[in-house]
Design a protein around this motif. Structure first.
Motif, short mmCIF file in Angstrom:
data_model
loop_
_atom_site.label_atom_id
_atom_site.label_comp_id
_atom_site.label_asym_id
_atom_site.label_seq_id
_atom_site.Cartn_x
_atom_site.Cartn_y
_atom_site.Cartn_z
N THR A 152 0.84 -1.20 0.00
CA THR A 152 0.00 0.00 0.00
C THR A 152 0.88 1.25 0.00
O THR A 152 0.63 2.21 -0.75
N ILE A 153 1.91 1.23 0.82
CA ILE A 153 2.84 2.37 0.87
C ILE A 153 3.59 2.48 -0.46
O ILE A 153 3.74 3.56 -1.03
N ALA A 154 4.02 1.32 -0.98
CA ALA A 154 4.75 1.32 -2.25
C ALA A 154 3.88 1.92 -3.36
O ALA A 154 4.34 2.76 -4.15
N ALA A 155 2.61 1.50 -3.40
CA ALA A 155 1.71 2.02 -4.44
C ALA A 155 1.50 3.52 -4.24
O ALA A 155 1.43 4.28 -5.20
N ASP A 156 1.43 3.93 -2.98
CA ASP A 156 1.22 5.35 -2.71
C ASP A 156 2.41 6.18 -3.21
O ASP A 156 2.23 7.27 -3.76
N VAL A 157 3.61 5.65 -3.01
CA VAL A 157 4.81 6.37 -3.46
C VAL A 157 4.74 6.57 -4.98
O VAL A 157 4.95 7.67 -5.49
N LEU A 158 4.38 5.50 -5.69
CA LEU A 158 4.32 5.62 -7.15
C LEU A 158 3.18 6.53 -7.58
O LEU A 158 3.34 7.34 -8.50
N ALA A 159 2.05 6.42 -6.88
CA ALA A 159 0.91 7.29 -7.23
C ALA A 159 1.32 8.76 -7.05
O ALA A 159 1.09 9.59 -7.93
N ARG A 160 1.97 9.04 -5.93
CA ARG A 160 2.39 10.42 -5.68
C ARG A 160 3.44 10.88 -6.69
O ARG A 160 3.42 12.04 -7.12
N PHE A 161 4.35 9.97 -7.03
CA PHE A 161 5.39 10.32 -8.00
C PHE A 161 4.76 10.68 -9.35
O PHE A 161 5.08 11.69 -9.96
N HIS A 162 3.82 9.84 -9.79
CA HIS A 162 3.19 10.12 -11.09
C HIS A 162 2.31 11.36 -11.03
O HIS A 162 2.16 12.05 -12.03
N ARG A 163 1.74 11.64 -9.85
CA ARG A 163 0.97 12.89 -9.72
C ARG A 163 1.90 14.09 -9.82
O ARG A 163 1.57 15.09 -10.45
N LEU A 164 3.09 13.98 -9.19
CA LEU A 164 4.07 15.08 -9.29
C LEU A 164 4.44 15.33 -10.75
O LEU A 164 4.76 16.44 -11.14
N ARG A 165 4.39 14.24 -11.52
CA ARG A 165 4.71 14.38 -12.95
C ARG A 165 3.49 14.78 -13.76
O ARG A 165 3.50 14.72 -14.99
N GLU A 166 2.45 15.14 -13.04
CA GLU A 166 1.22 15.65 -13.65
C GLU A 166 0.54 14.65 -14.59
O GLU A 166 -0.01 15.01 -15.62
N GLU A 167 0.60 13.38 -14.18
CA GLU A 167 -0.14 12.38 -14.94
C GLU A 167 -1.50 12.18 -14.29
O GLU A 167 -1.70 12.56 -13.14
N GLU A 168 -2.39 11.54 -15.03
CA GLU A 168 -3.71 11.28 -14.47
C GLU A 168 -3.63 9.94 -13.72
O GLU A 168 -3.61 8.88 -14.33
N ASP A 202 18.79 25.55 -2.62
CA ASP A 202 18.19 24.99 -3.82
C ASP A 202 18.24 23.45 -3.76
O ASP A 202 17.29 22.76 -4.16
N CYS A 203 19.32 22.94 -3.22
CA CYS A 203 19.45 21.49 -3.07
C CYS A 203 18.40 20.97 -2.08
O CYS A 203 17.83 19.90 -2.29
N LEU A 204 18.10 21.74 -1.06
CA LEU A 204 17.04 21.33 -0.12
C LEU A 204 15.68 21.32 -0.81
O LEU A 204 14.85 20.45 -0.57
N ARG A 205 15.46 22.31 -1.66
CA ARG A 205 14.19 22.35 -2.40
C ARG A 205 14.05 21.09 -3.25
O ARG A 205 13.00 20.43 -3.24
N VAL A 206 15.10 20.72 -3.96
CA VAL A 206 15.04 19.53 -4.80
C VAL A 206 14.89 18.29 -3.92
O VAL A 206 14.16 17.35 -4.27
N THR A 207 15.56 18.30 -2.77
CA THR A 207 15.42 17.17 -1.85
C THR A 207 13.96 16.99 -1.47
O THR A 207 13.43 15.88 -1.47
N ALA A 208 13.30 18.10 -1.13
CA ALA A 208 11.89 18.03 -0.75
C ALA A 208 11.07 17.38 -1.86
O ALA A 208 10.25 16.49 -1.62
N LEU A 209 11.35 17.80 -3.09
CA LEU A 209 10.63 17.27 -4.25
C LEU A 209 10.90 15.77 -4.42
O LEU A 209 9.99 14.98 -4.65
N PHE A 210 12.18 15.41 -4.30
CA PHE A 210 12.58 14.01 -4.52
C PHE A 210 12.00 13.08 -3.46
O PHE A 210 11.61 11.96 -3.76
N ILE A 211 11.99 13.53 -2.21
CA ILE A 211 11.52 12.61 -1.17
C ILE A 211 10.01 12.70 -0.98
O ILE A 211 9.43 11.88 -0.26
N TRP A 212 9.37 13.68 -1.60
CA TRP A 212 7.94 13.89 -1.38
C TRP A 212 7.10 12.62 -1.53
O TRP A 212 6.29 12.30 -0.66
N PRO A 213 7.28 11.87 -2.61
CA PRO A 213 6.44 10.66 -2.75
C PRO A 213 6.65 9.69 -1.58
O PRO A 213 5.71 9.05 -1.14
#
Ligand code: ME8
Length: 649
Positions: free
Chosen positions: A25-41, A455-466
């Motif tokens: 469930t967590i794994a699927a959530d990570v991928l769902a969030r990642f694809h949402r970040l990439r603005e997919e449906e 800036d690296c922290l900003r990217v870190t936030a984005l990368f770990i967000w999912p």
């Protein structure tokens, strides 16, 4: 817009969730969030599988109606997912009218086209696994998967022509190497199919709980067929004209390795082929979490750990906030083990990683950068200036690796790539020494270094967000991005996109270090105390539940043959007729109490589902009941004639 339809297995609601079923469930959530970040449906489906016999029995054991029982437990599942930051788009329950209609539509169509037919089923059923087994599938008379006793089934039943699809299935798997992953699992599936597919029994007569077979309500649709169809229900099936249908087929289906071969990789695609529907693009089977003692964690074994309680404990020992601790648990399960392999879960492992990866690597970068900007630049992100971009390469490498690793469902690899970037960030602080630049008044260089770090922290936030959404959001907020109304998107996953001038805030450490030694000592002391209490408890006489009693299969039988077990003066080898095809061989310690002729022809009571055992080289398939601990013992028999095989209640 690119679509991404992802599913988890739907879980049996015999009990509340544990870390094992939280994993996909967590794994699927990570991928769902990642694809949402990439603005997919994105469409992320999870839910509960409710028509299992074991659920009906669990309800009975608690003296509850099955419906009431599942309704109560489902609340806990939804609650746990919410607490674990899981963002499904649809939570399906197999007891929903919409799903029942979809199952009946599928079955009716397959019946109509002759893919489902009525026949006799002779074999066994494992209730904990909800799986049919033929005699030759069994291992020493027990379930080949979980080694627990199986129940005999002999009744009319419906069959699905799985065998008719074996060739097509093999061809499909060969032509679509991505279909079943990881590779080792694909090989297992191929050899399973090549070993010969038998038509699957897909109904149970009078189970007391389930979806009625269309046109024959005495039979219920087998719970696995019912469950697999959930993936179709959520896409609007059978209404293929509906808006929802455009999401078909699933882009990725996650499941444990135990339910791949027999179910997701054979019956499921064969059913879809029979329906003339496209198959899911990818099935990915993950491994098992076991406890530190090596036992598989499962609801029916009662050795499970609640993810929410784990997170609570972590919050307590570290002093982190609960949302951060939840994220740390999410991080741990995906970082610790390669998805697809087994792992052993322990609190000490979790605490160790919390300190090493989160408090040290990630925490350090945060705790060094933000206060430096506070001290040297009044908390305002400086202009990057000409020397900036010192971390651009590390960021770019991480971004590319995350994309390829997540495309390959390799969470661990993706996290390792992020942690390499963090390590480059920490090294950057050490080598560029902002405090020296400040002392030497190298303003332009200091601006560049502070900008790069922020800036690296900003990217870190984005990368770990999912993976860690609460942590991602917190960093976003501390960088002032949230206040500036900047929405996280993967498009910004590159160096130099942090707007200068934002007001940052250092805040208190997100990952306070755990005092490992003290914590482990305390936990050990608690565990010892609990074990001691359990021991005293075990010594007390206990009552058993009606459900436990019901698990005993007591039956009458007639002794049709009896002789001493070879080389023993205490044991008999008896053959007892239970009305089954052949009499059961049972070893009984009665040789000193009764001469053989006294036992021959006697009606006896047998524990028919006792785990088979080999005693003095003789296989014993049950136990004969006798009363009295001291000699002479008395045989348990019936007070009048009754047919062999009668149930004793
Ligand atoms: O099989 N480690 O449901 P289920 C890792 N209802 N993953 C684990 C785990 C462990 N110790 N224990 C459970 C069923 N899982 C059916 C599925 S789908 C149409 C029907 C995970 O509740 C693993 O993914 O027994 C497993 O496949 C899933 O939970 C379902 O377990």
């Amino acid at each position: 817009m690119k679509k991404f339809y992802i599913t988890t297995p739907i879980y049996y609601v015999t009990d509340k969730p544990h870390i094992g079923n939280s994993y996909p469930t967590i794994a699927a959530d990570v991928l769902a969030r990642f694809h949402r970040l990439r603005e997919e449906e994105v469409f992320f489906l999870t839910g509960t599988d409710e028509h299992a016999t074991k659920i009906m029995r669990a309800a009975e054991a608690q003296g509850k109606g099955t419906r009431e029982f599942v309704d109560d437990i489902v609340v806990l599942w939804r609650k746990t997912w919410e607490r674990m930051h899981v963002t499904y788009d649809r939570f399906i329950r197999t007891t929903e009218p919409e799903h029942i209609a979809a199952v009946q539509a599928v079955v009716a169509q397959l019946q109509e086209q002759g893919d489902i037919y009525l026949d006799e089923y002779q074999g066994w059923y494992c209730v904990p696994c909800e799986t049919f087994f033929r005699e030759d599938d069994l291992r020493e008379g027990a379930c080949p998967d979980c080694q627990r006793p199986v129940e005999q089934v002999a009744q009319s039943a419906y069959f699905f022509r799985t065998s008719a699809y074996a060739e097509r299935l093999l061809r499909y798997i060969e032509e679509n190497p991505e279909f079943i992953q990881p590779k080792t699992r694909r090989r297992e599936v191929v050899s399973f199919i090549e070993g010969g597919l038998r038509d699957a029994c897909i109904s149970r007569k009078h189970p007391g709980w389930g979806i009625a077979m269309p046109g024959d309500p005495e039979h219920s649709v087998y719970v696995w067929v019912d469950a697999l169809i959930n993936y179709l229900t959520a896409a609007g099936y059978p209404d293929t004209e509906s808006e929802a249908w455009h999401r078909w087929p699933p882009d990725l289906q996650l499941m444990g390795k135990d339910i791949l071969t027999r179910f997701h990789a054979t019956i499921w695609p064969a059913m879809l082929m029979a329906l003339g529907l496209p198959l899911p693009r990818r099935l990915f089977a993950h491994g098992w979490w076991v406890t530190d003692t090596g036992d598989k964690m499962s609801k029916s074994r009662g050795n499970v750990m609640d993810p929410w309680e784990i997170a609570h404990e972590l919050a307590e020992v570290s002093g982190a906030t609960t949302p951060v601790a939840v994220d740390a648990v999410r991080y741990f399960v995906l970082r610790e083990v390669t998805f697809g392999l087994d792992g052993s879960f322990s609190m000490s492992g979790l605490f160790g990683r919390f300190n090493a990866d989160l408090a040290n690597d990630l925490g350090n970068l945060l705790n060094r950068t933000l206060p430096l900007i506070g001290r040297y630049r009044q908390g305002v992100v400086p202009e990057p200036g000409p020397g900036a971009g010192g971390l651009a390469e590390a960021i770019e490498q991480a971004r590319a690796a995350i994309e390829t690793r997540l495309e390959a469902i390799d969470f661990r690899g993706a996290l390792e790539a992020i942690w390499e970037m963090l390590s480059a960030g920490n090294k950057f602080v050490d080598t560029r020494e902002p405090w020296t630049l400040q002392r030497e008044s190298k303003e332009v260089e200091l601006d560049a270094v502070l900008y790069d770090l922020a800036d690296c922290l900003r990217v870190t936030a984005l990368f770990i967000w999912p993976f860690m959404p609460a942590v991602g959001e917190e960093i976003w907020e501390r960088l002032g991005l949230k206040a500036a109304g900047i929405v996280p998107t993967w498009k910004d996953a590159e160096a130099g996109r942090l707007p200068p001038g934002l007001q940052v805030e250092a805040g208190r450490p997100l990952f306070p270090r755990i005092d490992l030694e003290r914590t482990m000592q305390r936990l050990q002391a608690e565990a010892d105390k609990a074990a001691a209490e359990e021991e005293t408890e075990e010594a007390k006489p206990e009552t058993i539940s009606y459900e436990q009693f019901r698990q005993l299969d007591l039956r009458t039988g007639k002794v049709v043959e009896i002789e001493r077990a070879p080389g023993s003066d205490k044991l008999y080898r008896a053959l007892v007729d239970l009305g089954e095809e052949t009499p059961r061989q049972i070893v009984a310690g009665l040789a000193q109490d009764f001469p053989p002729e006294e036992l021959l022809g006697k009606t006896v009571v047998i524990v028919a589902n006792l785990e088979p055992a080999t005693i003095r080289g003789v296989r014993s398939m049950g136990m004969l009941l006798a009363a009295g601990e001291k000699k002479p013992v008395a045989l348990v028999t019936t007070d009048r004639e009754c047919p062999v095989g009668s149930v004793v209640r």
